[in-house]
Motif scaffolding. Structure first.
Motif, PDB file in Angstrom:
ATOM      1  N   PHE A   1      44.797  64.517  -6.166  1.00  0.00           N
ATOM      2  CA  PHE A   1      44.769  64.836  -4.731  1.00  0.00           C
ATOM      3  C   PHE A   1      44.187  66.223  -4.489  1.00  0.00           C
ATOM      4  N   ILE A   2      44.597  67.182  -5.305  1.00  0.00           N
ATOM      5  CA  ILE A   2      44.073  68.546  -5.158  1.00  0.00           C
ATOM      6  C   ILE A   2      42.561  68.548  -5.393  1.00  0.00           C
ATOM      7  N   HIS A   3      42.135  67.861  -6.440  1.00  0.00           N
ATOM      8  CA  HIS A   3      40.701  67.811  -6.766  1.00  0.00           C
ATOM      9  C   HIS A   3      39.892  67.140  -5.651  1.00  0.00           C
ATOM     10  N   LEU A   4      40.434  66.085  -5.056  1.00  0.00           N
ATOM     11  CA  LEU A   4      39.717  65.361  -4.014  1.00  0.00           C
ATOM     12  C   LEU A   4      39.687  66.111  -2.682  1.00  0.00           C
ATOM     13  N   PHE A   5      40.787  66.799  -2.353  1.00  0.00           N
ATOM     14  CA  PHE A   5      40.872  67.460  -1.048  1.00  0.00           C
ATOM     15  C   PHE A   5      40.294  68.869  -1.041  1.00  0.00           C
ATOM     16  N   GLU A   6      40.164  69.491  -2.202  1.00  0.00           N
ATOM     17  CA  GLU A   6      39.670  70.876  -2.247  1.00  0.00           C
ATOM     18  C   GLU A   6      38.267  71.035  -1.659  1.00  0.00           C
ATOM     19  N   PRO A   7      37.296  70.140  -1.945  1.00  0.00           N
ATOM     20  CA  PRO A   7      35.975  70.314  -1.317  1.00  0.00           C
ATOM     21  C   PRO A   7      36.010  70.107   0.209  1.00  0.00           C
ATOM     22  N   ILE A   8      36.887  69.221   0.667  1.00  0.00           N
ATOM     23  CA  ILE A   8      36.974  68.931   2.097  1.00  0.00           C
ATOM     24  C   ILE A   8      37.765  70.009   2.826  1.00  0.00           C
ATOM     25  N   TRP A   9      38.860  70.407   2.221  1.00  0.00           N
ATOM     26  CA  TRP A   9      39.777  71.354   2.841  1.00  0.00           C
ATOM     27  C   TRP A   9      40.149  72.410   1.798  1.00  0.00           C
ATOM     28  N   PRO A  10      39.382  73.498   1.700  1.00  0.00           N
ATOM     29  CA  PRO A  10      39.617  74.499   0.649  1.00  0.00           C
ATOM     30  C   PRO A  10      41.005  75.139   0.696  1.00  0.00           C
ATOM     31  N   ALA A  11      41.626  75.140   1.852  1.00  0.00           N
ATOM     32  CA  ALA A  11      42.955  75.749   1.974  1.00  0.00           C
ATOM     33  C   ALA A  11      44.069  74.845   1.439  1.00  0.00           C
ATOM     34  N   PHE A  12      43.736  73.606   1.069  1.00  0.00           N
ATOM     35  CA  PHE A  12      44.749  72.660   0.601  1.00  0.00           C
ATOM     36  C   PHE A  12      45.480  73.188  -0.628  1.00  0.00           C
ATOM     37  N   ASP A  13      44.732  73.722  -1.587  1.00  0.00           N
ATOM     38  CA  ASP A  13      45.331  74.258  -2.809  1.00  0.00           C
ATOM     39  C   ASP A  13      46.255  75.431  -2.500  1.00  0.00           C
ATOM     40  N   VAL A  14      45.812  76.329  -1.624  1.00  0.00           N
ATOM     41  CA  VAL A  14      46.634  77.489  -1.252  1.00  0.00           C
ATOM     42  C   VAL A  14      47.900  77.030  -0.528  1.00  0.00           C
ATOM     43  N   MET A  15      47.753  76.033   0.344  1.00  0.00           N
ATOM     44  CA  MET A  15      48.919  75.524   1.062  1.00  0.00           C
ATOM     45  C   MET A  15      49.930  74.893   0.100  1.00  0.00           C
ATOM     46  N   LEU A  16      49.433  74.154  -0.896  1.00  0.00           N
ATOM     47  CA  LEU A  16      50.343  73.575  -1.883  1.00  0.00           C
ATOM     48  C   LEU A  16      51.024  74.665  -2.709  1.00  0.00           C
ATOM     49  N   HIS A  17      50.276  75.735  -3.063  1.00  0.00           N
ATOM     50  CA  HIS A  17      50.879  76.854  -3.783  1.00  0.00           C
ATOM     51  C   HIS A  17      52.006  77.468  -2.960  1.00  0.00           C
ATOM     52  N   ILE A  18      51.722  77.777  -1.707  1.00  0.00           N
ATOM     53  CA  ILE A  18      52.725  78.413  -0.855  1.00  0.00           C
ATOM     54  C   ILE A  18      53.888  77.459  -0.591  1.00  0.00           C
ATOM     55  N   GLY A  19      53.561  76.189  -0.325  1.00  0.00           N
ATOM     56  CA  GLY A  19      54.620  75.205  -0.101  1.00  0.00           C
ATOM     57  C   GLY A  19      55.515  75.025  -1.310  1.00  0.00           C
ATOM     58  N   SER A  20      54.909  74.965  -2.488  1.00  0.00           N
ATOM     59  CA  SER A  20      55.719  74.808  -3.698  1.00  0.00           C
ATOM     60  C   SER A  20      56.534  76.062  -3.985  1.00  0.00           C
ATOM     61  N   LEU A  21      55.977  77.235  -3.681  1.00  0.00           N
ATOM     62  CA  LEU A  21      56.730  78.474  -3.858  1.00  0.00           C
ATOM     63  C   LEU A  21      57.935  78.509  -2.927  1.00  0.00           C
ATOM     64  N   LEU A  22      57.731  78.139  -1.664  1.00  0.00           N
ATOM     65  CA  LEU A  22      58.845  78.095  -0.709  1.00  0.00           C
ATOM     66  C   LEU A  22      59.881  77.062  -1.130  1.00  0.00           C
ATOM     67  N   TYR A  23      59.409  75.927  -1.652  1.00  0.00           N
ATOM     68  CA  TYR A  23      60.332  74.906  -2.133  1.00  0.00           C
ATOM     69  C   TYR A  23      61.195  75.439  -3.275  1.00  0.00           C
ATOM     70  N   VAL A  24      60.578  76.159  -4.197  1.00  0.00           N
ATOM     71  CA  VAL A  24      61.324  76.705  -5.333  1.00  0.00           C
ATOM     72  C   VAL A  24      62.364  77.714  -4.856  1.00  0.00           C
ATOM     73  N   LEU A  25      61.979  78.578  -3.939  1.00  0.00           N
ATOM     74  CA  LEU A  25      62.940  79.550  -3.423  1.00  0.00           C
ATOM     75  C   LEU A  25      64.071  78.865  -2.674  1.00  0.00           C
ATOM     76  N   TRP A  26      63.745  77.835  -1.891  1.00  0.00           N
ATOM     77  CA  TRP A  26      64.790  77.081  -1.202  1.00  0.00           C
ATOM     78  C   TRP A  26      65.705  76.394  -2.205  1.00  0.00           C
ATOM     79  N   MET A  27      65.110  75.810  -3.250  1.00  0.00           N
ATOM     80  CA  MET A  27      65.912  75.125  -4.255  1.00  0.00           C
ATOM     81  C   MET A  27      66.844  76.095  -4.967  1.00  0.00           C
TER      82      MET A  27
END
Length: 196
Positions: free
Chosen positions: A58-84
């Motif tokens: 998904f990251i590989h497919l969406f990165e050319p279309i939406w370059p911010a997708f990878d950054v959003m997943l990084h930030i989202g996963s970081l927030l998820y870890v802190l919440w967890m």
């Protein structure tokens, strides 16, 4: 080649934190014993491999279309870890999980692992970006992942079962959850630096 090996500590921390897959391993060992539950380790491994690979795709497919997708997943996963980590600090659900799931099958563990939010965290935030650049790098990272997953799974089988049976005097599931939260926060620091 892979520039930084800090991802190994973060991977260890994420796999050690209590979650649905680890709770299932502990419950299955408590109900069926260690020898029967050892069959669950390859099933868990396959669930993680499929889940991580799907998120990487998904990251590989969406990165050319939406370059911010990878950054959003990084930030989202970081927030998820802190919440967890915060959530784990004040909860323990190992005994409740064991009571709700009286007979755990390998297919249940596979689906639970495949849907586990740790897969997106590993694919988007913890595995190095170089892992997806070549088959050799992917093989190295997945080999390291496998070498970490096996002892962590055995740990959860043995230690989780001991927690459920009350074999450890003075150690309760609350202690495990608090220790996991602290380990998670400490080991996620390289990921924080990578995002910012």
């Amino acid at each position: 080649m892979i520039e930084s090996w800090f991802f190994v500590l973060a991977m260890l921390a994420v796999l050690l934190i209590p979650g649905p897959t680890n709770a299932m391993l502990a419950s299955a060992t408590h109900q069926q014993g260690v020898p029967k539950t050892l069959v669950f380790i390859p099933v868990e491994w396959l669930g993680y491999i499929y889940g991580i690979s799907l998120w990487a795709l998904f990251i590989h497919l969406f990165e050319p279309i939406w370059p911010a997708f990878d950054v959003m997943l990084h930030i989202g996963s970081l927030l998820y870890v802190l919440w967890m980590a915060f959530h784990l600090w004040k909860s323990s659900h190992l005994q409740k999980h064991d009571q709700r799931h009286q007979h755990i099958r390998p297919t249940q563990l596979f689906v639970s692992t495949l849907k586990n939010p740790k897969t997106v965290l590993l694919a988007a935030g913890i595995f190095p970006a170089e892992a997806w650049n070549s088959v050799q790098n992917a093989a190295i990272v997945f080999t390291i992942f496998s070498l970490i997953l096996i002892p962590v799974s055995i740990f959860w089988m043995v230690f989780g079962r001991a927690l459920l049976t009350g074999s450890f005097a003075g150690i309760k599931a609350d202690h495990l959850y608090k220790g996991s939260a602290m380990l998670l926060i400490i080991c996620m620091l390289p990921m924080v630096f990578r995002v910012f």
